[in-house]
Design a protein around this motif. Sequence first.
Motif, mmCIF file in Angstrom:
data_model
loop_
_atom_site.group_PDB
_atom_site.id
_atom_site.type_symbol
_atom_site.label_atom_id
_atom_site.label_comp_id
_atom_site.label_asym_id
_atom_site.label_seq_id
_atom_site.Cartn_x
_atom_site.Cartn_y
_atom_site.Cartn_z
ATOM 1 N N GLY A 1 0.817 -1.214 0.000
ATOM 2 C CA GLY A 1 0.000 0.000 0.000
ATOM 3 C C GLY A 1 0.846 1.256 0.000
ATOM 4 N N VAL A 2 1.859 1.277 0.857
ATOM 5 C CA VAL A 2 2.752 2.441 0.939
ATOM 6 C C VAL A 2 3.517 2.603 -0.374
ATOM 7 C CG1 VAL A 2 4.823 3.343 2.070
ATOM 8 C CG2 VAL A 2 2.953 2.402 3.449
ATOM 9 N N LEU A 3 4.012 1.506 -0.906
ATOM 10 C CA LEU A 3 4.764 1.562 -2.164
ATOM 11 C C LEU A 3 3.890 2.087 -3.299
ATOM 12 C CD1 LEU A 3 7.218 1.037 -3.932
ATOM 13 C CD2 LEU A 3 6.541 -1.370 -4.026
ATOM 14 N N ASN A 4 2.660 1.598 -3.397
ATOM 15 C CA ASN A 4 1.768 2.068 -4.457
ATOM 16 C C ASN A 4 1.399 3.533 -4.277
ATOM 17 O OD1 ASN A 4 0.827 0.005 -6.586
ATOM 18 N ND2 ASN A 4 0.991 -1.181 -4.698
ATOM 19 N N GLN A 5 1.344 3.991 -3.038
ATOM 20 C CA GLN A 5 1.115 5.416 -2.800
ATOM 21 C C GLN A 5 2.280 6.219 -3.364
ATOM 22 O OE1 GLN A 5 1.701 6.665 1.141
ATOM 23 N NE2 GLN A 5 1.404 8.800 0.618
ATOM 24 N N LYS A 6 3.504 5.736 -3.145
ATOM 25 C CA LYS A 6 4.691 6.455 -3.615
ATOM 26 C C LYS A 6 4.776 6.491 -5.143
ATOM 27 C CE LYS A 6 7.494 6.148 0.460
ATOM 28 N NZ LYS A 6 7.292 7.505 0.877
ATOM 29 N N ILE A 7 4.271 5.448 -5.807
ATOM 30 C CA ILE A 7 4.313 5.451 -7.274
ATOM 31 C C ILE A 7 3.017 6.019 -7.862
ATOM 32 C CG2 ILE A 7 6.018 3.595 -7.478
ATOM 33 C CD1 ILE A 7 3.762 1.655 -8.107
ATOM 34 N N ARG A 8 2.225 6.617 -6.969
ATOM 35 C CA ARG A 8 1.013 7.356 -7.370
ATOM 36 C C ARG A 8 -0.074 6.466 -7.969
ATOM 37 N NH1 ARG A 8 1.957 11.677 -4.509
ATOM 38 N NH2 ARG A 8 3.602 13.034 -5.220
ATOM 39 N N ASP A 9 -0.192 5.242 -7.465
ATOM 40 C CA ASP A 9 -1.292 4.371 -7.871
ATOM 41 C C ASP A 9 -2.231 4.243 -6.668
ATOM 42 O OD1 ASP A 9 -3.075 2.392 -8.644
ATOM 43 O OD2 ASP A 9 -1.529 1.131 -9.569
ATOM 44 N N SER A 10 -3.071 5.264 -6.490
ATOM 45 C CA SER A 10 -3.911 5.329 -5.296
ATOM 46 C C SER A 10 -4.905 4.173 -5.224
ATOM 47 C CB SER A 10 -4.626 6.673 -5.213
ATOM 48 O OG SER A 10 -5.376 6.915 -6.380
ATOM 49 N N LYS A 11 -5.409 3.713 -6.368
ATOM 50 C CA LYS A 11 -6.362 2.599 -6.360
ATOM 51 C C LYS A 11 -5.726 1.347 -5.743
ATOM 52 C CE LYS A 11 -9.367 -0.104 -9.355
ATOM 53 N NZ LYS A 11 -9.796 -0.385 -10.715
ATOM 54 N N GLN A 12 -4.508 1.028 -6.183
ATOM 55 C CA GLN A 12 -3.806 -0.130 -5.625
ATOM 56 C C GLN A 12 -3.402 0.131 -4.179
ATOM 57 O OE1 GLN A 12 -4.669 -2.666 -7.298
ATOM 58 N NE2 GLN A 12 -2.664 -3.510 -7.782
ATOM 59 N N SER A 13 -3.023 1.359 -3.881
ATOM 60 C CA SER A 13 -2.648 1.708 -2.516
ATOM 61 C C SER A 13 -3.809 1.426 -1.565
ATOM 62 C CB SER A 13 -2.243 3.177 -2.431
ATOM 63 O OG SER A 13 -1.906 3.520 -1.108
ATOM 64 N N PHE A 14 -4.985 1.942 -1.889
ATOM 65 C CA PHE A 14 -6.160 1.688 -1.045
ATOM 66 C C PHE A 14 -6.467 0.193 -0.969
ATOM 67 C CE2 PHE A 14 -7.619 6.174 -2.092
ATOM 68 C CZ PHE A 14 -7.367 6.653 -0.823
ATOM 69 N N ARG A 15 -6.380 -0.489 -2.082
ATOM 70 C CA ARG A 15 -6.679 -1.934 -2.117
ATOM 71 C C ARG A 15 -5.814 -2.690 -1.107
ATOM 72 N NH1 ARG A 15 -4.179 -5.842 -5.909
ATOM 73 N NH2 ARG A 15 -5.159 -7.796 -5.397
ATOM 74 N N TYR A 16 -4.508 -2.440 -1.157
ATOM 75 C CA TYR A 16 -3.610 -3.170 -0.264
ATOM 76 C C TYR A 16 -3.707 -2.701 1.185
ATOM 77 C CZ TYR A 16 -1.473 -5.574 -4.188
ATOM 78 O OH TYR A 16 -1.250 -6.370 -5.276
ATOM 79 N N LEU A 17 -3.895 -1.393 1.396
ATOM 80 C CA LEU A 17 -3.998 -0.907 2.767
ATOM 81 C C LEU A 17 -5.264 -1.425 3.454
ATOM 82 C CD1 LEU A 17 -2.658 2.711 2.248
ATOM 83 C CD2 LEU A 17 -1.544 0.868 3.540
ATOM 84 N N PHE A 18 -6.368 -1.484 2.737
ATOM 85 C CA PHE A 18 -7.584 -2.022 3.358
ATOM 86 C C PHE A 18 -7.484 -3.536 3.562
ATOM 87 C CE2 PHE A 18 -9.449 2.096 2.177
ATOM 88 C CZ PHE A 18 -10.004 2.418 3.401
ATOM 89 N N LYS A 19 -6.740 -4.211 2.699
ATOM 90 C CA LYS A 19 -6.472 -5.635 2.901
ATOM 91 C C LYS A 19 -5.638 -5.827 4.173
ATOM 92 C CE LYS A 19 -5.909 -9.022 -0.743
ATOM 93 N NZ LYS A 19 -5.227 -9.410 -1.968
ATOM 94 N N ALA A 20 -4.640 -4.970 4.355
ATOM 95 C CA ALA A 20 -3.800 -5.026 5.555
ATOM 96 C C ALA A 20 -4.630 -4.751 6.801
ATOM 97 C CB ALA A 20 -2.653 -4.020 5.444
ATOM 98 N N LEU A 21 -5.511 -3.764 6.715
ATOM 99 C CA LEU A 21 -6.377 -3.409 7.836
ATOM 100 C C LEU A 21 -7.274 -4.583 8.227
ATOM 101 C CD1 LEU A 21 -6.838 -0.864 9.501
ATOM 102 C CD2 LEU A 21 -8.602 -0.202 7.870
#
Length: 194
Positions: free
Chosen positions: A133-153
């Motif tokens: 999630g953090v990595l995808n945020q850094k590469i500006r892919d917010s959709k993937q970032s949210f996907r992985y962060l909510f999976k982690a949550l």
Amino acid sequence: DDMMLSRVKYTKAAALAFLRNFEDALKFYSESLELAINANDKSRLINIYHSMGAMYMNMGVIDSANKYFGKSYKLAREQTDTTMIAINQVDMANICTYVGHYDSALSLLYSAEPLLQKTNNTLRLALLYSSLGVLNQKIRDSKQSFRYLFKALELDSLVDRINITPGIYNSIGETHFTLKQFDSALYYYKLAKE
């Protein structure tokens, strides 16, 4: 015997590192390492090297962290310890993310994912998804970032021992912030503080 004494010193080092007493932790890790080498205890060596890498990462000494994660990873591969292979890949990926080597980080994380899925180690899988999630945020892919962060949550809610939820909330807030969704960012930042 050397194996038992190595385990005792390793456990003491881990406790000291947790308390952020890095100087004493390093002393006990080094003593444990020497005893594990003498006993040819490969499993203990994998764990000592990894823990030393984690301690150096917490100290911000990235080169040493990478060196010890690499030693742990190499030995884990030799011993076919898939759990420690994956754990080291996640930690090495976090270093890659930190220094801006995003392609390498993605490769390591995607390689670690199926290994961790087989282990049923919910905490480690949650940490992997948080890293993605953090990595995808850094590469500006917010959709993937949210996907992985909510999976982690979701996975973190199943873990009793260690709660990484505040960090995940903070990362979700960061992703909203980069999208200029300030109300949502504020909401998740507040959740992170609770």
